[in-house]
Structures are given as structure tokens and as C-alpha cells.
Design an enzyme around this catalytic site. Structure first.
Site, PDB file in Angstrom:
ATOM      1  N   TRP A   1       0.824  -1.221   0.000  1.00 46.65           N
ATOM      2  CA  TRP A   1       0.000   0.000   0.000  1.00 46.65           C
ATOM      3  C   TRP A   1       0.853   1.264   0.000  1.00 46.65           C
ATOM      4  O   TRP A   1       0.318   2.370  -0.059  1.00 46.65           O
ATOM      5  CB  TRP A   1      -0.944  -0.005   1.204  1.00 46.65           C
ATOM      6  CG  TRP A   1      -1.966  -1.119   1.175  1.00 46.65           C
ATOM      7  CD1 TRP A   1      -2.158  -2.029   0.170  1.00 46.65           C
ATOM      8  CD2 TRP A   1      -2.937  -1.430   2.181  1.00 46.65           C
ATOM      9  NE1 TRP A   1      -3.179  -2.882   0.488  1.00 46.65           N
ATOM     10  CE2 TRP A   1      -3.683  -2.540   1.717  1.00 46.65           C
ATOM     11  CE3 TRP A   1      -3.250  -0.890   3.426  1.00 46.65           C
ATOM     12  CZ2 TRP A   1      -4.719  -3.116   2.462  1.00 46.65           C
ATOM     13  CZ3 TRP A   1      -4.281  -1.450   4.165  1.00 46.65           C
ATOM     14  CH2 TRP A   1      -5.002  -2.557   3.694  1.00 46.65           C
TER      15      TRP A   1
ATOM     16  N   HIS B   1      12.790  -2.528  -1.794  1.00 46.54           N
ATOM     17  CA  HIS B   1      11.887  -2.035  -2.839  1.00 46.54           C
ATOM     18  C   HIS B   1      12.613  -0.946  -3.637  1.00 46.54           C
ATOM     19  O   HIS B   1      13.421  -0.202  -3.084  1.00 46.54           O
ATOM     20  CB  HIS B   1      10.613  -1.476  -2.192  1.00 46.54           C
ATOM     21  CG  HIS B   1       9.550  -1.145  -3.194  1.00 46.54           C
ATOM     22  ND1 HIS B   1       9.561   0.030  -3.908  1.00 46.54           N
ATOM     23  CD2 HIS B   1       8.459  -1.837  -3.614  1.00 46.54           C
ATOM     24  CE1 HIS B   1       8.521   0.046  -4.727  1.00 46.54           C
ATOM     25  NE2 HIS B   1       7.833  -1.081  -4.567  1.00 46.54           N
TER      26      HIS B   1
ATOM     27  N   GLU C   1      11.772   1.865  -4.588  1.00 41.20           N
ATOM     28  CA  GLU C   1      11.650   3.227  -4.032  1.00 41.20           C
ATOM     29  C   GLU C   1      12.612   3.409  -2.859  1.00 41.20           C
ATOM     30  O   GLU C   1      13.134   4.505  -2.637  1.00 41.20           O
ATOM     31  CB  GLU C   1      10.187   3.490  -3.631  1.00 41.20           C
ATOM     32  CG  GLU C   1       9.322   3.688  -4.864  1.00 41.20           C
ATOM     33  CD  GLU C   1       7.895   3.186  -4.726  1.00 41.20           C
ATOM     34  OE1 GLU C   1       7.398   3.026  -3.593  1.00 41.20           O
ATOM     35  OE2 GLU C   1       7.263   2.960  -5.781  1.00 41.20           O
TER      36      GLU C   1
ATOM     37  N   SER D   1       2.976  -2.581 -12.212  1.00 33.18           N
ATOM     38  CA  SER D   1       1.704  -2.340 -12.928  1.00 33.18           C
ATOM     39  C   SER D   1       0.895  -3.616 -13.141  1.00 33.18           C
ATOM     40  O   SER D   1       0.212  -3.758 -14.158  1.00 33.18           O
ATOM     41  CB  SER D   1       1.965  -1.615 -14.249  1.00 33.18           C
ATOM     42  OG  SER D   1       2.528  -0.336 -13.989  1.00 33.18           O
TER      43      SER D   1
ATOM     44  N   GLY E   1       1.202  -2.754  -6.299  1.00 34.17           N
ATOM     45  CA  GLY E   1       1.157  -1.446  -5.648  1.00 34.17           C
ATOM     46  C   GLY E   1      -0.192  -0.782  -5.853  1.00 34.17           C
ATOM     47  O   GLY E   1      -1.156  -1.044  -5.134  1.00 34.17           O
ATOM     48  N   GLY E   2      -0.281   0.056  -6.875  1.00 33.00           N
ATOM     49  CA  GLY E   2      -1.485   0.856  -7.105  1.00 33.00           C
ATOM     50  C   GLY E   2      -2.777   0.059  -7.108  1.00 33.00           C
ATOM     51  O   GLY E   2      -3.780   0.480  -6.503  1.00 33.00           O
TER      52      GLY E   2
END
Ligand code: PEP
Length: 256
Positions: free
Chosen positions: A13, A97, A99, A215, A236-237
Site C-alpha cells: 500500500w 523495494h 523506491e 503495474s 502497488g497501485g
């Protein structure tokens, strides 16, 4: 003897959801139904771990953290330790990750400390690896993957490695809406398995779960999961919306 690689659909999340929103989303996911052979994991932000722990308690949905420090405690302002995570009921932790690597400059060495520490505390690390678009264009995918695997898994013996999950997340596919094609994912997943076989042994490589991330969504989950070396998805999204995430979890029913 080869153990089956249980498919894992994992929701990251990221820095989203207040406590109330997190509880609602977790409730919808937990109550939404899932095939018996699919494992589901939720990684809410640290602030919502406790609330989501209450929701997933006594269910087969696994609670995970998105990151951790490797030390048990001490003067590390702003950090969260593995002791705190296990205290909350977390069973898994995402490590390295992209990020964390690219925005917060985490090195393979730091990531390796986290993998080791997670294992020491009975947490299953999900080690994320993946190349940037520039690296892909420069034909460096295999080198990057090999270096991140070697760095992240340094010092592990086969027994400890058996408790690690790998996530292949091409940086160019994360949050961009452009997923790797199933063939691109399969090519790299196969390479990762070969590399694990070299670093450890073939049996271990065959038993290691390798997730794809970048994605992933309900509409592409079945074709990605149909690849022989894709054992799950790190999402993720699309994990922020219950219906979309449930569509991924139930990928088998959507496939042709
Ligand atoms: C991720 O952050 O791990 C990820 C795969 O994000 P997204 O699904 O949004 O690309």
C-alpha cells in the site's frame, strides 16, 4: 523433494491509507473471497499495521511491513525494528523495494543486513530486485539482477535462503501503467532461478517463490501468472482498491 510454490498475491500500500481507510480496505479484502490455493499478503503503512493486524487476525491473510531497520532497537530516529514488527503480528517484510533503493539510496549491503535480520526474527523477507529503463536499454538486465541477488543474499546458506521470497520488479514498470510483458517477466524470472541455482542449489532454486511486480492489475494478472516461473504478484497501485485487488487474487477465474 520439490515443494509446491504456493502462489502469493501481495499488496504493497506504500504511503497510502489512514488507519480507518486501511481497516476498511483490509476488511473488504479479507471478506472478499479467495481461492484456497492462493496466499494473500497485505503491507499497510507502519501506522496502520496494528489496525490491519486486528482485521487479519485468525484469517489466512498475511500481515507484512514495507520496510524495517536491521537493528533490534537503539538510536535510529524514525526507524522501525524487526522486534516491533513481530510484536505487531507481521510475518513478512518487503526489503529493497526500488523506491527504497532509488529515493532513499539503500545499498545492497544495507538490504542484505535487513534480509539477515528479518530471518533472525522469523520474518519472511521479500527481496525486491529490478533494473531501470536505462539499464534495460543498455542491455544490462542480467548483470543488474545478478548483482542485486548476490548483494542482497550475501552470507545466506541454503537453509536460510529457503525462507526468502524474491520479487522481480522492473523499475520502469512500477507505477507507470506499463507492465512487463508476460514473456519479459518469464525471461527474467527464469534467469533469477538459474542464478539461485548457481548461488545455492537447483532444488532450492526450484522451490523459491519469485513474484513479479510492476503495474500488475486484474486485467493482466492471469497472463502473468500463467508463466511457469512467475509464482505471484507484488501489487502497488491496484492493491489500493478492494475490487481490483480481489480481481487479481481471483486471477484464475479471469484467465481464459
Ligand atoms: C510496487 O510498488 O511494488 C509496485 C509493483 O507498484 P505498482 O503495482 O503500482 O506498479
Amino acid at each position: 523433494m520439490s515443494e509446491p510454490r504456493v502462489p502469493l498475491i501481495a499488496g504493497n500500500w506504500k504511503m497510502n491509507k489512514t488507519i480507518g481507510e486501511a481497516k476498511d480496505l483490509a476488511r473488504e479484502v479479507v471478506g472478499g473471497g479467495r481461492p484456497s490455493g492462493v496466499q494473500v499478503m497485505l503491507a499497510p503503512p507502519f501506522t496502520a499495521l496494528s489496525a490491519v493486524a486486528e482485521v487479519v487476525n485468525n484469517t489466512d491473510v498475511v500481515l507484512a511491513a514495507q520496510n524495517m531497520h536491521w537493528e533490534d532497537s537503539g538510536a535510529f530516529t524514525g526507524e522501525i525494528s524487526p522486534v516491533m514488527l513481530t510484536d505487531l503480528g507481521a510475518k513478512m517484510v518487503i526489503v529493497g523495494h526500488s523506491e527504497r533503493r532509488h529515493v532513499f539510496h539503500e545499498t545492497d549491503e544495507a538490504i542484505n543486513h535487513k534480509v539477515q535480520s528479518a530471518l533472525n526474527h522469523g520474518l519472511t523477507p521479500i527481496l525486491c530486485i529490478g533494473e531501470t529503463l536505462e539499464e534495460r536499454k543498455a542491455d544490462k538486465v542480467f548483470g543488474v539482477i545478478a548483482a542485486q541477488l548476490e548483494g542482497g543474499l550475501s552470507g545466506l546458506d541454503a537453509e536460510r535462503m529457503a525462507r526468502v521470497i524474491i520479487a522481480y520488479e522492473p523499475v520502469w514498470a512500477i507505477g507507470t501503467g506499463v507492465n512487463a510483458t508476460p514473456e519479459q517477466a518469464q525471461t527474467v524470472h527464469q534467469l533469477i532461478r538459474e542464478q539461485l541455482s548457481e548461488l545455492f542449489n537447483k532444488g532450492l532454486a526450484m522451490n523459491t517463490r519469485i513474484l513479479y511486480g510492476g503495474s500488475a492489475k486484474a486485467a493482466n494478472a492471469a497472463e502473468l501468472m500463467a508463466q511457469p516461473d512467475v509464482d505471484g504478484l507484488l501489487v502497488g497501485g491496484a492493491a489500493l482498491n478492494a475490487q481490483e485487488f480481489l480481481g487479481i487474487i481471483n486471477f484464475e477465474h479471469r484467465g481464459s
